[in-house]
Design an enzyme around this catalytic site. Structure first.
Site, PDB file in Angstrom:
ATOM      1  N   THR A  12      27.476  38.080  37.299  1.00  0.00           N
ATOM      2  CA  THR A  12      26.216  38.826  37.225  1.00  0.00           C
ATOM      3  C   THR A  12      25.030  37.949  36.828  1.00  0.00           C
ATOM      4  O   THR A  12      23.913  38.152  37.302  1.00  0.00           O
ATOM      5  CB  THR A  12      26.356  39.982  36.197  1.00  0.00           C
ATOM      6  OG1 THR A  12      27.410  40.823  36.637  1.00  0.00           O
ATOM      7  CG2 THR A  12      25.089  40.788  36.075  1.00  0.00           C
ATOM      8  N   ASP A  55      31.850  36.666  42.627  1.00  0.00           N
ATOM      9  CA  ASP A  55      32.043  37.693  41.604  1.00  0.00           C
ATOM     10  C   ASP A  55      33.417  37.361  41.008  1.00  0.00           C
ATOM     11  O   ASP A  55      34.357  37.047  41.743  1.00  0.00           O
ATOM     12  CB  ASP A  55      32.078  39.067  42.278  1.00  0.00           C
ATOM     13  CG  ASP A  55      32.194  40.207  41.272  1.00  0.00           C
ATOM     14  OD1 ASP A  55      31.290  41.046  41.232  1.00  0.00           O
ATOM     15  OD2 ASP A  55      33.223  40.273  40.549  1.00  0.00           O
ATOM     16  N   SER A  56      33.556  37.438  39.699  1.00  0.00           N
ATOM     17  CA  SER A  56      34.788  36.918  39.085  1.00  0.00           C
ATOM     18  C   SER A  56      36.032  37.737  39.417  1.00  0.00           C
ATOM     19  O   SER A  56      37.145  37.311  39.127  1.00  0.00           O
ATOM     20  CB  SER A  56      34.627  36.779  37.577  1.00  0.00           C
ATOM     21  OG  SER A  56      34.716  38.031  36.951  1.00  0.00           O
ATOM     22  N   SER A  57      35.855  38.898  40.041  1.00  0.00           N
ATOM     23  CA  SER A  57      37.049  39.636  40.476  1.00  0.00           C
ATOM     24  C   SER A  57      37.765  38.886  41.597  1.00  0.00           C
ATOM     25  O   SER A  57      38.913  39.187  41.914  1.00  0.00           O
ATOM     26  CB  SER A  57      36.666  41.052  40.921  1.00  0.00           C
ATOM     27  OG  SER A  57      36.151  41.741  39.801  1.00  0.00           O
ATOM     28  N   ASP A  88      34.105  40.005  34.236  1.00  0.00           N
ATOM     29  CA  ASP A  88      35.283  40.838  34.555  1.00  0.00           C
ATOM     30  C   ASP A  88      36.611  40.120  34.308  1.00  0.00           C
ATOM     31  O   ASP A  88      37.540  40.700  33.766  1.00  0.00           O
ATOM     32  CB  ASP A  88      35.227  41.320  36.013  1.00  0.00           C
ATOM     33  CG  ASP A  88      34.155  42.371  36.228  1.00  0.00           C
ATOM     34  OD1 ASP A  88      33.560  42.830  35.240  1.00  0.00           O
ATOM     35  OD2 ASP A  88      33.909  42.741  37.396  1.00  0.00           O
ATOM     36  N   GLN A 273      50.588  48.050  24.144  1.00  0.00           N
ATOM     37  CA  GLN A 273      49.414  48.660  24.783  1.00  0.00           C
ATOM     38  C   GLN A 273      48.259  48.780  23.785  1.00  0.00           C
ATOM     39  O   GLN A 273      47.113  48.962  24.186  1.00  0.00           O
ATOM     40  CB  GLN A 273      49.778  50.048  25.332  1.00  0.00           C
ATOM     41  CG  GLN A 273      50.746  49.960  26.500  1.00  0.00           C
ATOM     42  CD  GLN A 273      51.212  51.307  27.018  1.00  0.00           C
ATOM     43  OE1 GLN A 273      50.594  52.337  26.742  1.00  0.00           O
ATOM     44  NE2 GLN A 273      52.295  51.305  27.754  1.00  0.00           N
ATOM     45  N   CYS A 274      48.568  48.659  22.493  1.00  0.00           N
ATOM     46  CA  CYS A 274      47.497  48.682  21.481  1.00  0.00           C
ATOM     47  C   CYS A 274      46.752  47.356  21.519  1.00  0.00           C
ATOM     48  O   CYS A 274      47.347  46.310  21.701  1.00  0.00           O
ATOM     49  CB  CYS A 274      48.070  48.869  20.081  1.00  0.00           C
ATOM     50  SG  CYS A 274      48.829  50.456  19.826  1.00  0.00           S
TER      51      CYS A 274
END
Ligand code: ASP
EC number: 3.5.1.1
Length: 339
Positions: A12, A55-57, A88, A273-274
């Site tokens: 960005t 774009d970093s994706s 990202d 997942q935490c």
């Protein structure tokens, strides 16, 4: 005069809006035009722009290897490196570079922004200027930062401890399991005790990555068929995202499936997942079985560090048991062993 090497990958920070209003990557000239202050600084800047700007994706291992090689090739001639990168996947890039650049004794700082540099309220200027200042900071001729970091919203984080947690605020990153390394206010406040010190280490570049890694994110009700599909895929390791401090169902069909994959020579790495806290195998009955069948402990690894650490170890090591041994060890400050 500080000598800084800037690697511009896109994101960005250097985007403009096209005719439909969508942000698209633009070249480094845009950044220079919007940062006239750059020429007033006591810095000699060398810029390497990737082609194409992305774009970093669209980030991928080939680009990570190229980036690490560029750092190695220019290592002796510069005080530090600033990588401008989309937010990202920035935490993946920061994590993988931390593994590829062993014994780093100079700062490698990734930064970017949530608003393009041409926008009035942009966060790009602050981020870039602070990244440059930290990348050049020395004490007694030695770089203060000797690791791969992320600079965003006045905070410097250890790269392999960070993740993007907010896509709407300037405060895009966090590293809840490790202290902030530098806070930028009127002064730059270095958290000296938290920094890596590689002074007596040898700097070694590693460029082999093996992406045969899969991810199994558990949820109550997940079917045996779904779990089997992931475990049977053509990979060497599986990152298993479990509940709380590393817990899963105790159903025997589930443990049998994991056992089968481990018997086939696959590594299963347990991370939570935490986002805060650590896996503690054996703390509850619901993780005792995992320990018994040889599921590996990911402790407080981020998801980004877990995936990239496995890619790095698998690239370096043929033997699955050696990968299993090293993945549970702290090799670049990425995890805290708690047992
Ligand atoms: N989509 C952008 C990217 O990661 C977002 C950003 O730069 O912050 O390249």
């Amino acid at each position: 005069m500080h000598n800084i090497f800037i690697i511009y990958t896109g994101g960005t920070i250097g985007m403009v809006k096209d005719e439909t209003g969508t942000f698209v990557p633009f070249d480094f000239e845009l950044i220079k035009r919007n940062l006239p202050d750059l020429s007033r600084l006591d810095y000699k800047l060398t810029v390497h722009s990737f082609e194409p700007i992305i774009d970093s994706s669209n980030m991928k291992p080939e680009i990570w290897i190229e980036m690490a090689q560029i750092i190695k090739d220019n290592y002796e001639d510069y005080d530090g490196f600033v990588i401008l990168h989309g937010s990202d996947t920035m935490a993946f890039t920061a994590s993988v570079l931390s593994f590829m650049l062993e014994g780093l004794q100079k700062p490698v700082i990734l930064s970017g922004s949530q608003l393009p540099i041409g926008e009035i309220r942009t966060d790009a200027r602050e981020n870039m200027m602070t990244a440059l200042e930290i990348a050049s900071a020395k004490q007694d001729g030695v770089s203060i930062i000797q690791e791969v970091c992320i600079l965003f919203d006045n905070k410097l984080f250890r790269g392999n401890r960070s993740f993007k947690y907010n896509s709407a605020k300037f405060e895009a990153f966090r590293s809840p399991n490790y202290p902030v390394l530098v806070e930028a206010g009127i002064h730059l406040k270095y958290n000296t005790d938290a920094l890596l010190n590689n002074v007596n280490k040898e700097f070694i570049l590693h460029t082999k990555l093996d992406n045969r890694v899969a991810v199994l994110k558990l949820f109550p009700g997940i079917s045996a068929q779904t779990i089997k599909a992931v475990l049977d895929s053509d990979v060497r390791s599986i990152v298993m995202e479990t509940f709380g401090s590393g817990n899963t169902t105790t159903d025997s069909w589930f443990l049998d499936l994991l056992q089968e994959a481990i018997d086939q020579g696959k590594n299963i790495l347990n991370i939570s997942q935490c986002k805060v806290g650590s896996v503690e195998l054996g703390r509850y009955e619901t993780s005792q079985g995992l320990k018994a069948i040889g599921v590996l402990n990911g402790y407080d690894l981020t998801f980004e560090a877990a995936v990239t650490k496995l890619m790095y170890l698998q690239g370096e090591l043929e033997d699955q048991k050696e990968v299993a041994y090293w993945v549970e060890k702290d090799i670049r400050g990425e995890l805290t062993v708690n047992d």
